[in-house]
Scaffold this motif. Structure first.
Motif, mmCIF file in Angstrom:
data_model
loop_
_atom_site.group_PDB
_atom_site.id
_atom_site.type_symbol
_atom_site.label_atom_id
_atom_site.label_comp_id
_atom_site.label_asym_id
_atom_site.label_seq_id
_atom_site.Cartn_x
_atom_site.Cartn_y
_atom_site.Cartn_z
ATOM 1 N N VAL A 219 30.782 -5.356 -40.642
ATOM 2 C CA VAL A 219 31.480 -4.095 -40.378
ATOM 3 C C VAL A 219 31.000 -3.092 -41.426
ATOM 4 C CG1 VAL A 219 33.501 -5.277 -39.428
ATOM 5 C CG2 VAL A 219 33.482 -4.650 -41.840
ATOM 6 N N ARG B 75 36.191 -9.336 -29.635
ATOM 7 C CA ARG B 75 35.093 -9.026 -28.701
ATOM 8 C C ARG B 75 35.570 -9.130 -27.253
ATOM 9 N NH1 ARG B 75 31.005 -12.550 -30.548
ATOM 10 N NH2 ARG B 75 31.792 -14.017 -29.035
ATOM 11 N N ASP C 19 38.031 2.429 -35.926
ATOM 12 C CA ASP C 19 37.895 1.816 -34.593
ATOM 13 C C ASP C 19 39.074 0.904 -34.290
ATOM 14 O OD1 ASP C 19 35.161 2.752 -33.873
ATOM 15 O OD2 ASP C 19 34.688 1.733 -35.758
ATOM 16 N N THR D 220 43.254 5.722 -34.484
ATOM 17 C CA THR D 220 42.484 4.500 -34.211
ATOM 18 C C THR D 220 42.246 4.365 -32.716
ATOM 19 O OG1 THR D 220 42.330 2.110 -34.508
ATOM 20 C CG2 THR D 220 44.524 2.983 -34.038
ATOM 21 N N ARG D 221 41.130 3.746 -32.369
ATOM 22 C CA ARG D 221 40.854 3.511 -30.944
ATOM 23 C C ARG D 221 41.641 2.317 -30.435
ATOM 24 N NH1 ARG D 221 35.837 2.003 -29.039
ATOM 25 N NH2 ARG D 221 34.998 1.296 -31.039
ATOM 26 N N LEU E 127 35.129 -5.012 -28.712
ATOM 27 C CA LEU E 127 34.797 -4.342 -29.971
ATOM 28 C C LEU E 127 33.501 -4.894 -30.559
ATOM 29 C CD1 LEU E 127 35.696 -2.387 -32.250
ATOM 30 C CD2 LEU E 127 36.840 -4.331 -33.301
ATOM 31 N N GLU E 128 32.573 -4.013 -30.825
ATOM 32 C CA GLU E 128 31.336 -4.377 -31.526
ATOM 33 C C GLU E 128 31.622 -4.239 -33.024
ATOM 34 O OE1 GLU E 128 28.122 -5.543 -32.870
ATOM 35 O OE2 GLU E 128 28.026 -5.402 -30.678
ATOM 36 N N LEU E 129 31.689 -5.396 -33.707
ATOM 37 C CA LEU E 129 32.123 -5.351 -35.107
ATOM 38 C C LEU E 129 31.092 -4.711 -36.026
ATOM 39 C CD1 LEU E 129 33.912 -8.781 -35.387
ATOM 40 C CD2 LEU E 129 34.948 -6.537 -35.633
ATOM 41 N N SER F 235 31.418 -1.132 -37.510
ATOM 42 C CA SER F 235 32.722 -0.549 -37.183
ATOM 43 C C SER F 235 33.543 -0.276 -38.450
ATOM 44 C CB SER F 235 33.492 -1.479 -36.242
ATOM 45 O OG SER F 235 33.772 -2.680 -36.917
ATOM 46 N N ARG F 236 34.598 0.515 -38.258
ATOM 47 C CA ARG F 236 35.522 0.851 -39.360
ATOM 48 C C ARG F 236 36.888 0.258 -39.019
ATOM 49 N NH1 ARG F 236 35.064 5.433 -42.319
ATOM 50 N NH2 ARG F 236 37.099 6.166 -41.612
ATOM 51 N N ILE F 237 37.406 -0.555 -39.914
ATOM 52 C CA ILE F 237 38.618 -1.322 -39.597
ATOM 53 C C ILE F 237 39.663 -1.170 -40.698
ATOM 54 C CG2 ILE F 237 39.546 -3.655 -39.214
ATOM 55 C CD1 ILE F 237 36.911 -4.376 -37.904
#
Ligand code: ATR
Length: 257
Positions: A125, A92, A164, A192-193, A97-99, A102-104
């Motif tokens: 997530v 964070r 993300d 990925t970001r 990052l807003e978990l 999200s895609r991890i």
């Protein structure tokens, strides 16, 4: 970082390191209490052993089955775990990052990888992709998450579309000539970001350098070390941890500048 924090707050406390043989751990904890210590941190292999050596376990220590922070108080010896929460704070604070949702893509399913996977899943997530050299270990972690966090879509293997975050929880990158933990034939960095590498020494692993070159937001694991320590500091002292002071001390100690 703790000694710098004590000094900054004017506390006449000291943080000292002791090497303890696992078979003497119980005696060491009792001895520290008898000598009036405020608390202790524990590292591998003591974190699991200490679970049975404290009077009470905080919810965090119960959940993770590991104790990295002990507080001696009038109500007895209490065990905490500040490691898992530090992953979330680091992502964070460092990457904004807003978990939730999200895609991890998580690389690694050893001790650190398993804890990260379970913690990220508990933060809701949307999708978690687990990749590990030993596929069976990734499958075991996936099975745990399916029970604990059924709303999370958990996949063992590389994603087909963008994510993300890529989170490296393997030990690949500690040595300069290590291969990348990411198989770029399976997944390109530009998909990925952001990339977070739990490794903090070297400060920039080959993975992070490549991620930067690909235009990703990046951060290394020093913030996880910082936030687990800051939380422990607050547990012992009851005071807000002076984060900037602690970060500077850590960086000076680890990177020498
Ligand atoms: P930690 O407590 O730091 O997580 P660990 O439990 O030994 O340490 O986990 C190390 C991680 O790095 C594992 O995901 C491991 O993969 P395996 O589960 O297949 O052992 C990964 N790792 C270590 N060396 C590796 C290598 N040469 N290639 C691929 N993965 C490696």
């Amino acid at each position: 970082m703790h000694n710098a924090a004590f000094a900054a707050l004017g506390l006449n406390w000291r943080y000292l390191a002791f090497e303890v043989d696992p078979e003497n751990l119980r005696a060491a904890i009792e001895g520290a209490r008898a000598m009036g210590f405020a608390g202790i941190n524990l590292t591998v292999p003591h974190k699991l052993l200490a679970v049975d050596m404290v009077d009470s376990l905080d919810a965090s220590a119960k959940k993770w089955g590991a104790v990295n922070t002990v507080r001696f108080g009038p109500d007895g010896t209490a065990g905490f775990n500040t490691d898992a929460g530090a992953i979330v704070t680091a992502l964070r604070e460092d990457l904004n990052l807003e978990l939730r949702g999200s895609r991890i893509l998580l690389l690694g399913a050893g001790g650190a990888g398993r804890t990260a996977a379970l913690k990220l899943a508990s933060e809701n997530v949307a999708e978690l992709f687990l990749v590990n050299r030993t596929v069976r270990k990734a499958e075991e972690v996936a099975a745990e998450i399916r029970i604990q966090s059924p709303a999370v879509n958990i996949v063992v293997g590389y994603p087909k579309s963008d994510v993300d975050l890529i989170l490296n929880a393997t030990s690949l990158g500690l040595q300069a000539d290590d291969p990348s933990p990411l198989d770029e034939r399976q997944f390109l960095l530009k998909k990925t970001r952001m990339v977070y590498d739990m490794i903090y020494r070297p400060a920039e692993t080959n993975l992070l350098a490549a991620a930067k070159a690909a235009g990703c937001g990046t951060a290394n694991g020093i913030s996880m070390l910082l936030y687990q320590g800051a939380k422990a500091f607050e547990i012992w002292t009851g005071q807000r941890a002076p984060l900037a002071v602690m970060r500077r001390a850590l960086e000076q100690n680890i990177y020498g500048h």
